[in-house]
Design an enzyme around this catalytic site. Sequence first.
Site, PDB file in Angstrom:
ATOM      1  N   ASN A  95      -9.976  -0.346  -0.234  1.00 33.65           N
ATOM      2  CA  ASN A  95      -8.340  -0.185  -0.267  1.00 33.65           C
ATOM      3  C   ASN A  95      -7.957  -0.765  -1.462  1.00 33.65           C
ATOM      4  O   ASN A  95      -7.959  -1.823  -1.641  1.00 33.65           O
ATOM      5  CB  ASN A  95      -7.993  -0.864   1.059  1.00 33.65           C
ATOM      6  CG  ASN A  95      -6.424  -0.880   1.369  1.00 33.65           C
ATOM      7  OD1 ASN A  95      -5.753  -0.290   0.275  1.00 33.65           O
ATOM      8  ND2 ASN A  95      -6.007  -1.109   2.299  1.00 33.65           N
ATOM      9  N   CYS A 123       0.867  -1.142  -0.056  1.00 31.47           N
ATOM     10  CA  CYS A 123       0.088   0.035   0.062  1.00 31.47           C
ATOM     11  C   CYS A 123       0.805   1.397   0.081  1.00 31.47           C
ATOM     12  O   CYS A 123       0.514   2.357  -0.392  1.00 31.47           O
ATOM     13  CB  CYS A 123      -0.843   0.132   1.200  1.00 31.47           C
ATOM     14  SG  CYS A 123      -2.218  -1.311   1.106  1.00 31.47           S
ATOM     15  N   HIS A 183      -3.437   7.459   2.492  1.00 34.17           N
ATOM     16  CA  HIS A 183      -3.899   6.156   1.894  1.00 34.17           C
ATOM     17  C   HIS A 183      -5.180   5.865   2.570  1.00 34.17           C
ATOM     18  O   HIS A 183      -5.517   5.726   3.594  1.00 34.17           O
ATOM     19  CB  HIS A 183      -2.810   5.123   2.403  1.00 34.17           C
ATOM     20  CG  HIS A 183      -3.144   3.791   1.817  1.00 34.17           C
ATOM     21  ND1 HIS A 183      -3.650   3.381   0.827  1.00 34.17           N
ATOM     22  CD2 HIS A 183      -2.932   2.667   3.100  1.00 34.17           C
ATOM     23  CE1 HIS A 183      -3.871   2.007   1.062  1.00 34.17           C
ATOM     24  NE2 HIS A 183      -3.495   1.535   2.182  1.00 34.17           N
TER      25      HIS A 183
HETATM   26  N1  ACO Z   1     -18.508  -8.381   9.069  1.00 34.34           N
HETATM   27  C1  ACO Z   1     -19.099  -8.655  10.600  1.00 34.34           C
HETATM   28  N2  ACO Z   1     -18.349  -8.951  11.443  1.00 34.34           N
HETATM   29  C2  ACO Z   1     -17.065  -8.995  11.467  1.00 34.34           C
HETATM   30  C3  ACO Z   1     -16.363  -8.765   9.859  1.00 34.34           C
HETATM   31  C4  ACO Z   1     -17.294  -8.261   8.957  1.00 34.34           C
HETATM   32  N3  ACO Z   1     -16.947  -8.151   7.686  1.00 34.34           N
HETATM   33  N4  ACO Z   1     -14.920  -8.713  10.046  1.00 34.34           N
HETATM   34  C5  ACO Z   1     -14.707  -9.073  11.234  1.00 34.34           C
HETATM   35  N5  ACO Z   1     -15.935  -8.994  12.192  1.00 34.34           N
HETATM   36  C6  ACO Z   1     -16.000  -9.434  13.476  1.00 34.34           C
HETATM   37  C7  ACO Z   1     -14.826 -10.038  14.117  1.00 34.34           C
HETATM   38  O1  ACO Z   1     -14.994 -11.575  13.835  1.00 34.34           O
HETATM   39  C8  ACO Z   1     -14.925  -9.852  15.487  1.00 34.34           C
HETATM   40  O2  ACO Z   1     -15.868 -10.714  16.004  1.00 34.34           O
HETATM   41  P1  ACO Z   1     -15.915 -11.262  17.635  1.00 34.34           P
HETATM   42  O3  ACO Z   1     -15.925  -9.839  18.488  1.00 34.34           O
HETATM   43  O4  ACO Z   1     -17.107 -12.041  17.989  1.00 34.34           O
HETATM   44  O5  ACO Z   1     -14.697 -11.906  17.647  1.00 34.34           O
HETATM   45  C9  ACO Z   1     -15.370  -8.503  15.568  1.00 34.34           C
HETATM   46  O6  ACO Z   1     -16.362  -8.090  14.374  1.00 34.34           O
HETATM   47  C10 ACO Z   1     -14.212  -7.538  15.606  1.00 34.34           C
HETATM   48  O7  ACO Z   1     -13.215  -7.637  14.944  1.00 34.34           O
HETATM   49  P2  ACO Z   1     -12.172  -6.809  15.025  1.00 34.34           P
HETATM   50  O8  ACO Z   1     -11.245  -7.297  13.890  1.00 34.34           O
HETATM   51  O9  ACO Z   1     -11.754  -6.528  16.208  1.00 34.34           O
HETATM   52  O10 ACO Z   1     -12.673  -5.556  14.164  1.00 34.34           O
HETATM   53  P3  ACO Z   1     -11.887  -4.062  13.951  1.00 34.34           P
HETATM   54  O11 ACO Z   1     -12.712  -3.041  14.694  1.00 34.34           O
HETATM   55  O12 ACO Z   1     -10.429  -4.135  14.165  1.00 34.34           O
HETATM   56  O13 ACO Z   1     -12.217  -3.994  12.346  1.00 34.34           O
HETATM   57  C11 ACO Z   1     -10.791  -3.941  10.344  1.00 34.34           C
HETATM   58  C12 ACO Z   1     -11.400  -4.738  11.435  1.00 34.34           C
HETATM   59  C13 ACO Z   1     -11.923  -3.011   9.695  1.00 34.34           C
HETATM   60  C14 ACO Z   1     -10.006  -4.835   9.602  1.00 34.34           C
HETATM   61  C15 ACO Z   1      -9.533  -3.039  11.349  1.00 34.34           C
HETATM   62  O14 ACO Z   1      -9.003  -3.536  12.087  1.00 34.34           O
HETATM   63  C16 ACO Z   1      -8.716  -2.421  10.095  1.00 34.34           C
HETATM   64  O15 ACO Z   1      -9.199  -1.841   9.274  1.00 34.34           O
HETATM   65  N6  ACO Z   1      -7.293  -2.579  10.231  1.00 34.34           N
HETATM   66  C17 ACO Z   1      -6.471  -1.947   9.567  1.00 34.34           C
HETATM   67  C18 ACO Z   1      -6.186  -2.535   7.759  1.00 34.34           C
HETATM   68  C19 ACO Z   1      -5.030  -1.682   7.454  1.00 34.34           C
HETATM   69  O16 ACO Z   1      -5.064  -0.572   7.581  1.00 34.34           O
HETATM   70  N7  ACO Z   1      -4.461  -2.354   6.682  1.00 34.34           N
HETATM   71  C20 ACO Z   1      -3.126  -1.564   5.998  1.00 34.34           C
HETATM   72  C21 ACO Z   1      -3.039  -1.618   4.611  1.00 34.34           C
HETATM   73  S1  ACO Z   1      -3.426  -2.989   3.969  1.00 34.34           S
HETATM   74  C22 ACO Z   1      -2.176  -3.566   2.822  1.00 34.34           C
HETATM   75  O17 ACO Z   1      -1.089  -2.998   3.065  1.00 34.34           O
HETATM   76  C23 ACO Z   1      -2.235  -4.607   1.933  1.00 34.34           C
END
Ligand code: ACO
Length: 333
Positions: free
Chosen positions: A290, A118, A260
């Site tokens: 993304n 990214c 980004h």
């Molecule tokens: N729909 C519904 N529920 C979901 C989904 C979904 N699509 N995805 C995860 N959940 C659930 C999980 O299973 C979890 O359930 P549980 O509490 O029963 O275990 C709950 O939601 C919370 O999950 P978290 O992973 O804690 O959710 P979070 O608020 O952290 O959001 C996300 C997840 C959106 C992926 C976030 O962590 C994020 O954006 N992280 C950064 C991503 C990023 O910046 N990447 C960098 C660049 S990518 C690259 O370089 C290729």
Amino acid sequence: MNKYTQYKAEVAGTGMHVPKKVLTNFDLEKTLDTSDEWIRTRTGIRERRIAGEGESSSTLAAQAGNQALNSAGVAPEEVDLIIVCTSTPDILFPSTACFVQKEIGAVNAAAYDISAVCSGFVFGLSIAEQYLKSGRYRYVLVIGSETNSRIVDWTDRSTCILFGDGAGAALLKRTESAGSGGLLSSHIYSDGGKSDLIIVPGGIGKTGVSCKSVEAGDYFIKMLGNATFKVAVKRMVEVSQEALEFNGFTHKDVDLVVPHQANRRIMDVVTEKLGIPADRIFINIDKYGNTSAASIPIALHEAWGEGRIAPGNLVLLPVIGAGLTWGAALIRW
Ligand code: ACO
């Protein structure tokens, strides 16, 4: 001091191209245990584009690159170097950049890919900056292009909802004019110690392609979302502050942040910590998700097209990606 130190690098033109096919959160509700509400509130994404048959990172990149050349009024033959920033190359080799060179007819250009996931576009800008400021080249075309839909596991709701396909491009030009404009500086970093945060573990040089790896899903993106979120905020804030201080600016001088587009919440927290008001962030993650290396050049192209960037504006581009990689570029438009 050599005879080239008077040169600057300026953005001469931008372009973008996204596939026609739209995949909405409501579409994903039909195949995954997820909801539009969850995706929107956790990420800011409403829909993303998906490459169709015949589309690949090189075809998207060529269209974005052509548009950047047209908007600058520069002929393909004048381009000295094409850098394609991608982690979804068409094939292992030749490089995607070589396919783009052929497609757009940039017959005099050297062409190669870089892989900083990214962060790719800002890493690409920093390479272009060196070639242009040194006087070596006159035009460098930097393109971020991705077909993420081909490396996400469409059964993994924690990753597949995030990513989309597309390409964005910027033509960078060497200029000799006096004044304070252009690409002021770029700042790039990596931490290979955090490679497990976002990874496609399937081996090529390490293990070769094997049925075992394919069956294990090793060619799909794996991500530790929560840990990535925290480090993304920390590093993007740090490197943005560094870019501002390096040029003698403060957060108050920034006219627009084009970050980004990884997650709406990350962008909000980063700009809040920097002290930059919400109306000075450009956000289009709702439309594209993304798009990795394509996200900043697509956003830059749209921001300019929508009149959000005016001549003389100070534009900050902070980025984070797998590797871990991160960086920021500061442009006086
Ligand atoms: N729909 C519904 N529920 C979901 C989904 C979904 N699509 N995805 C995860 N959940 C659930 C999980 O299973 C979890 O359930 P549980 O509490 O029963 O275990 C709950 O939601 C919370 O999950 P978290 O992973 O804690 O959710 P979070 O608020 O952290 O959001 C996300 C997840 C959106 C992926 C976030 O962590 C994020 O954006 N992280 C950064 C991503 C990023 O910046 N990447 C960098 C660049 S990518 C690259 O370089 C290729």
